[in-house]
Design a protein around this motif. Structure first.
Motif, PDB file in Angstrom:
ATOM      1  N   VAL A  25      -2.190  40.944  60.211  1.00  0.00           N
ATOM      2  CA  VAL A  25      -2.173  39.935  59.200  1.00  0.00           C
ATOM      3  C   VAL A  25      -3.103  38.913  58.813  1.00  0.00           C
ATOM      4  N   GLN A  26      -4.137  38.836  60.294  1.00  0.00           N
ATOM      5  CA  GLN A  26      -5.866  38.028  59.773  1.00  0.00           C
ATOM      6  C   GLN A  26      -6.399  38.989  59.230  1.00  0.00           C
ATOM      7  N   ILE A  27      -6.232  40.334  58.736  1.00  0.00           N
ATOM      8  CA  ILE A  27      -7.090  41.002  57.877  1.00  0.00           C
ATOM      9  C   ILE A  27      -7.108  40.917  56.463  1.00  0.00           C
ATOM     10  N   LEU A  28      -5.267  40.559  56.355  1.00  0.00           N
ATOM     11  CA  LEU A  28      -5.040  40.197  55.209  1.00  0.00           C
ATOM     12  C   LEU A  28      -5.014  39.309  54.370  1.00  0.00           C
ATOM     13  N   LEU A  29      -4.800  38.193  55.517  1.00  0.00           N
ATOM     14  CA  LEU A  29      -5.324  36.836  54.966  1.00  0.00           C
ATOM     15  C   LEU A  29      -7.120  36.502  54.546  1.00  0.00           C
ATOM     16  N   ASP A  30      -7.621  37.436  55.569  1.00  0.00           N
ATOM     17  CA  ASP A  30      -9.247  37.064  55.078  1.00  0.00           C
ATOM     18  C   ASP A  30      -9.780  37.796  53.420  1.00  0.00           C
ATOM     19  N   HIS A  31      -8.594  38.927  53.692  1.00  0.00           N
ATOM     20  CA  HIS A  31      -8.850  40.000  51.938  1.00  0.00           C
ATOM     21  C   HIS A  31      -8.191  38.510  50.826  1.00  0.00           C
ATOM     22  N   LEU A  32      -6.824  38.069  51.470  1.00  0.00           N
ATOM     23  CA  LEU A  32      -6.967  37.186  50.739  1.00  0.00           C
ATOM     24  C   LEU A  32      -7.383  35.937  50.405  1.00  0.00           C
ATOM     25  N   ASP A  33      -8.534  35.494  51.287  1.00  0.00           N
ATOM     26  CA  ASP A  33      -8.654  34.473  51.429  1.00  0.00           C
ATOM     27  C   ASP A  33      -8.095  32.601  51.602  1.00  0.00           C
ATOM     28  N   VAL A  34      -7.224  33.051  52.743  1.00  0.00           N
ATOM     29  CA  VAL A  34      -5.762  32.417  52.651  1.00  0.00           C
ATOM     30  C   VAL A  34      -6.560  31.332  53.933  1.00  0.00           C
ATOM     31  N   GLN A  89      -1.100  49.380  59.205  1.00  0.00           N
ATOM     32  CA  GLN A  89      -1.330  50.172  57.214  1.00  0.00           C
ATOM     33  C   GLN A  89      -1.717  48.369  56.910  1.00  0.00           C
ATOM     34  N   VAL A  90      -2.249  48.699  56.256  1.00  0.00           N
ATOM     35  CA  VAL A  90      -2.646  47.219  55.546  1.00  0.00           C
ATOM     36  C   VAL A  90      -3.210  47.237  54.030  1.00  0.00           C
ATOM     37  N   PHE A  91      -1.944  46.879  52.507  1.00  0.00           N
ATOM     38  CA  PHE A  91      -2.075  46.719  51.746  1.00  0.00           C
ATOM     39  C   PHE A  91      -2.487  44.830  51.186  1.00  0.00           C
ATOM     40  N   GLY A  92      -3.610  45.291  50.351  1.00  0.00           N
ATOM     41  CA  GLY A  92      -4.056  43.702  50.091  1.00  0.00           C
ATOM     42  C   GLY A  92      -3.692  44.048  48.578  1.00  0.00           C
ATOM     43  N   ARG A  93      -4.324  43.421  47.536  1.00  0.00           N
ATOM     44  CA  ARG A  93      -4.580  43.231  46.399  1.00  0.00           C
ATOM     45  C   ARG A  93      -4.255  44.046  45.567  1.00  0.00           C
ATOM     46  N   LYS A  94      -3.622  43.864  44.828  1.00  0.00           N
ATOM     47  CA  LYS A  94      -2.854  45.307  43.391  1.00  0.00           C
ATOM     48  C   LYS A  94      -2.051  46.875  44.302  1.00  0.00           C
ATOM     49  N   GLY A  95      -1.942  46.304  45.992  1.00  0.00           N
ATOM     50  CA  GLY A  95      -1.701  47.883  46.829  1.00  0.00           C
ATOM     51  C   GLY A  95      -2.531  48.056  47.096  1.00  0.00           C
ATOM     52  N   GLU A 128       4.818  48.687  45.100  1.00  0.00           N
ATOM     53  CA  GLU A 128       3.432  49.426  45.540  1.00  0.00           C
ATOM     54  C   GLU A 128       2.010  48.647  44.859  1.00  0.00           C
ATOM     55  N   SER A 129       2.902  47.293  44.450  1.00  0.00           N
ATOM     56  CA  SER A 129       1.366  46.360  43.716  1.00  0.00           C
ATOM     57  C   SER A 129       1.508  45.694  44.808  1.00  0.00           C
ATOM     58  N   THR A 130       2.179  44.981  45.527  1.00  0.00           N
ATOM     59  CA  THR A 130       2.019  43.612  46.155  1.00  0.00           C
ATOM     60  C   THR A 130       1.303  43.996  47.758  1.00  0.00           C
ATOM     61  N   PRO A 131       0.577  42.538  48.323  1.00  0.00           N
ATOM     62  CA  PRO A 131       0.127  43.363  49.777  1.00  0.00           C
ATOM     63  C   PRO A 131       1.456  43.335  50.715  1.00  0.00           C
ATOM     64  N   GLY A 132       0.499  43.595  51.549  1.00  0.00           N
ATOM     65  CA  GLY A 132       2.245  43.807  53.066  1.00  0.00           C
ATOM     66  C   GLY A 132       0.863  44.386  53.961  1.00  0.00           C
ATOM     67  N   VAL A 133       1.892  44.083  55.164  1.00  0.00           N
ATOM     68  CA  VAL A 133       1.694  44.878  56.768  1.00  0.00           C
ATOM     69  C   VAL A 133       2.573  45.573  57.145  1.00  0.00           C
ATOM     70  N   ILE A 140       5.888  41.246  53.886  1.00  0.00           N
ATOM     71  CA  ILE A 140       6.609  41.245  54.770  1.00  0.00           C
ATOM     72  C   ILE A 140       5.456  41.551  55.701  1.00  0.00           C
ATOM     73  N   ALA A 141       5.754  41.362  56.787  1.00  0.00           N
ATOM     74  CA  ALA A 141       5.026  42.367  57.972  1.00  0.00           C
ATOM     75  C   ALA A 141       5.962  43.381  58.578  1.00  0.00           C
ATOM     76  N   THR A 142       6.162  44.277  59.192  1.00  0.00           N
ATOM     77  CA  THR A 142       7.037  44.947  60.264  1.00  0.00           C
ATOM     78  C   THR A 142       6.266  46.481  60.951  1.00  0.00           C
ATOM     79  N   GLY A 143       7.232  46.680  61.367  1.00  0.00           N
ATOM     80  CA  GLY A 143       6.960  48.437  61.964  1.00  0.00           C
ATOM     81  C   GLY A 143       6.999  49.486  60.881  1.00  0.00           C
ATOM     82  N   LYS A 144       8.125  48.820  60.291  1.00  0.00           N
ATOM     83  CA  LYS A 144       8.374  49.788  59.007  1.00  0.00           C
ATOM     84  C   LYS A 144       7.367  50.509  58.108  1.00  0.00           C
ATOM     85  N   THR A 145       7.452  51.755  57.975  1.00  0.00           N
ATOM     86  CA  THR A 145       7.023  52.097  56.609  1.00  0.00           C
ATOM     87  C   THR A 145       7.103  51.337  54.908  1.00  0.00           C
ATOM     88  N   ARG A 146       6.768  51.107  54.514  1.00  0.00           N
ATOM     89  CA  ARG A 146       6.048  50.580  53.118  1.00  0.00           C
ATOM     90  C   ARG A 146       7.597  51.117  52.277  1.00  0.00           C
TER      91      ARG A 146
END
Length: 580
Positions: free
Chosen positions: A512-521, A385-391, A374-379, A347-353
């Motif tokens: 999204v770019q920050i999360l992709l770098d974090h996930l190495d995708v 606010q960006v969540f990576g691996r394991k939230g 709460e343990s999945t990545p998301g934007v 999910i990549a949204t303007g909403k809160t998690r």
């Protein structure tokens, strides 16, 4: 004397000889003119031997020798060439003729196209057998034309594409299984992912319904074999990565290639894209130009390929959520199918998690094993606010305190509803029905009413949203704040009746770019779907950006493809078209 004899008379090759010979070659001697033509060969008139040009002269087998032109360069069509030793002495002289060189013909791969008749067809039908035998002759010719110029096949000894001829009931089963469309179609293309350079190249498989082909042949006024040729060429181009659904230019390219192949083989028919876009009006006149929407029907062919997209980013409001702020069961099923196929949906949204999870919960996509937990990545919060691996939180940015104070003072003075977002909380300075709608309709946490701007400053506001009519947002709020902020913050819109103010230099696309770098995708493996102006950077970043049909004008303009609207399960269609 034959050139072969002249070469045998040379002393054994020594490195010093090459050195002397090369320096001799470079000396400016007027009586010698060096033959300059990298694209020519030298054919010996006496012997017929051909020598190929090398770095310092010409090579004959393992021997390196240096030649000198003994006549004026203008008369070199038939000239005496000498073979000189290391001391520069002429050992032998032969007459040689310069002839145009042609590169050796490229190795041509054998083409095999087995045509199989499914058990549900009557193999004893003599008319069917005749068509099958003709297709066995035609198909390899079409493949050879289609793969001309493809470097992928240079190292292949054999190129193979299999064809299954079947009934409507059989192709309907496959269409339902692979495309989730419970209806027969004319041709399905199953491409084969395979590394380039293999001796055996498997292009894939085509499945053609003979019953549908027969109906279409009758409708279009030609024979069954002509229709099978049309469908074969169309399916063949799909497995070679042509795709008319990618837009007008891609459709035109594929149409031209279809017609080129059919015409080159002497088949007096047009390709499927052309044929499908010709309709008869009530007066019997044909008109062309129904467009991609009409061509993309359940009857049209489709390519099925193992998806190259490993990650799917999806916006929520105006994208996953319809105009009633609900996710349909069809869209939920498509998301599950994508995840079952190994795609990571994010999910990549303007909403809160919490709001995103609340929207996904009714269709079973929130929580463990779902799309979001709460343990999945998301934007979230437009990338603040960006969540990576394991939230784990990998980005959490707040708005400038001066901007926070200025916007809330404006809100109170003009009585324009304003909400501040901070992590999983929403805060405001006064209650208002539009603020309540954020919770009741858009799933956001119920806004807490704080007493003063000073209290607001203490909670770390990340973004604020003004709420009003679409007209007032466009005519007053957005022009005012775009000017007032002067680079201190960024104004964006996801919905016409809401205007958001974010910290400068931050966006959903950056999140999204920050999360992709974090996930190495790599971005090439990413597909993104959105509708608003706040989705533009995300769609541009992704390897494949899809806009909803209800998207903003700028979003529609930059997207790689446009799917149906959020009220027509556009996300489900995009997943079916580009992932499943």
């Amino acid at each position: 004397m034959a050139l072969a004899t002249a070469v045998r008379c040379l002393p054994p090759f020594q490195p010093s000889s090459l050195s002397l010979s090369r320096s001799f070659l470079l000396r400016p001697l007027p009586q010698f003119a060096v033959f300059k033509s990298a694209q020519n060969r030298i054919r010996c008139v006496n012997s017929g031997h051909v020598l190929e040009e090398s770095a310092f002269g010409f090579r004959h087998g393992p021997m390196r020798v240096t030649f000198r032109l003994l006549e004026d360069e203008s008369k070199r069509s038939l000239s005496t060439w000498g073979i000189r030793d290391a001391g520069g002495n002429l050992k032998n002289g032969v007459q040689c003729r310069a002839v145009p060189s042609s590169p050796p013909p490229p190795k041509e791969a054998a083409v095999e196209v087995p045509v199989i008749v499914d058990d549900d067809l009557d193999e004893a039908d003599s008319s069917l057998l005749a068509v099958v035998e003709q297709l066995k002759l035609d198909a390899p010719l079409a493949v050879k034309l289609a793969i001309e110029g493809f470097e992928d096949f240079d190292q292949s000894d054999t190129v193979e594409l299999s064809v299954l001829l079947c009934s409507d009931s059989r192709i309907r089963e496959l269409n339902k299984e692979w495309r989730r469309k419970d209806s027969p179609t004319d041709v399905l293309s199953f491409s084969q992912d395979q590394p380039a350079g293999s001796p055996l190249t498997l292009l894939g498989d085509l499945v053609i319904s003979v019953e549908t082909a027969a109906r279409q042949a009758e409708e279009r006024g030609h024979t069954l074999i002509d229709e099978l040729r049309i469908l074969f060429v169309h399916g063949l181009l799909h497995v070679l990565d042509y795709d008319h659904e990618l837009g007008p230019e891609a459709s035109k390219e594929m149409e031209e290639e279809e017609n080129r192949i059919l015409s080159a083989l002497g088949w007096k028919v047009k390709g499927l894209i052309y044929s499908s876009s010709v309709a008869c009006d009530t007066n019997g006149k044909t008109t062309k130009g129904l467009g991609l929407a009409e061509l993309d029907s359940d009857r049209d062919s489709a390519v099925i390929s193992k998806t190259k997209f490993k990650v799917l980013f999806c916006d929520m409001d105006g994208t996953l959520l319809n105009t009633k702020s609900k996710i349909t069961q069809k869209t939920a099923d498509a998301l599950r199918a994508a995840m079952d196929a190994g795609v990571t949906a994010i999910i990549a949204t303007g909403k809160t998690r919490p709001a995103a999870m609340a929207a996904l919960r009714p269709v079973g996509l929130a929580g463990a094993g779902g799309l979001l937990s709460e343990s999945t990545p998301g934007v979230f919060l437009q990338g603040l606010q960006v969540f990576g691996r394991k939230g784990e939180i990998i980005q959490n940015i707040t708005l400038d305190l001066g901007v926070v104070a200025e916007t809330f003072k404006f809100s109170v003075e003009h009585q324009v509803p304003l909400v501040g977002f901070t992590g999983d909380r929403c805060v405001t300075l006064f209650s208002h029905p539009l603020i309540d709608e954020l919770h009741d309709i858009y799933y956001e946490p119920k806004a807490e009413v704080l007493e003063s701007v000073d209290e607001l400053k203490k909670v770390g506001i990340q973004k604020v949203i003004f709420l009003d009519t679409a007209e007032k947002v466009a005519s007053f709020l957005r022009p005012h704040w775009s000017l007032a902020l002067k680079g201190r913050a960024t104004v964006v819109q996801a919905l016409p009746e809401m205007m958001e103010i974010l910290p400068s230099g931050v966006s959903k696309g950056l999140g999204v770019q920050i999360l992709l770098d974090h996930l190495d995708v790599p971005v090439e493996e990413v597909m993104a779907i959105g509708d608003g102006e706040n989705d533009i950077e995300m769609l541009e970043l992704a390897g494949w950006g899809v806009s909803m049909a209800n998207g903003a004008a700028r979003t529609l303009a930059i997207a790689n493809a446009v799917t149906s609207s959020n009220d027509e399960d556009g996300v489900a269609r995009a997943i079916e078209d580009y992932i499943l």
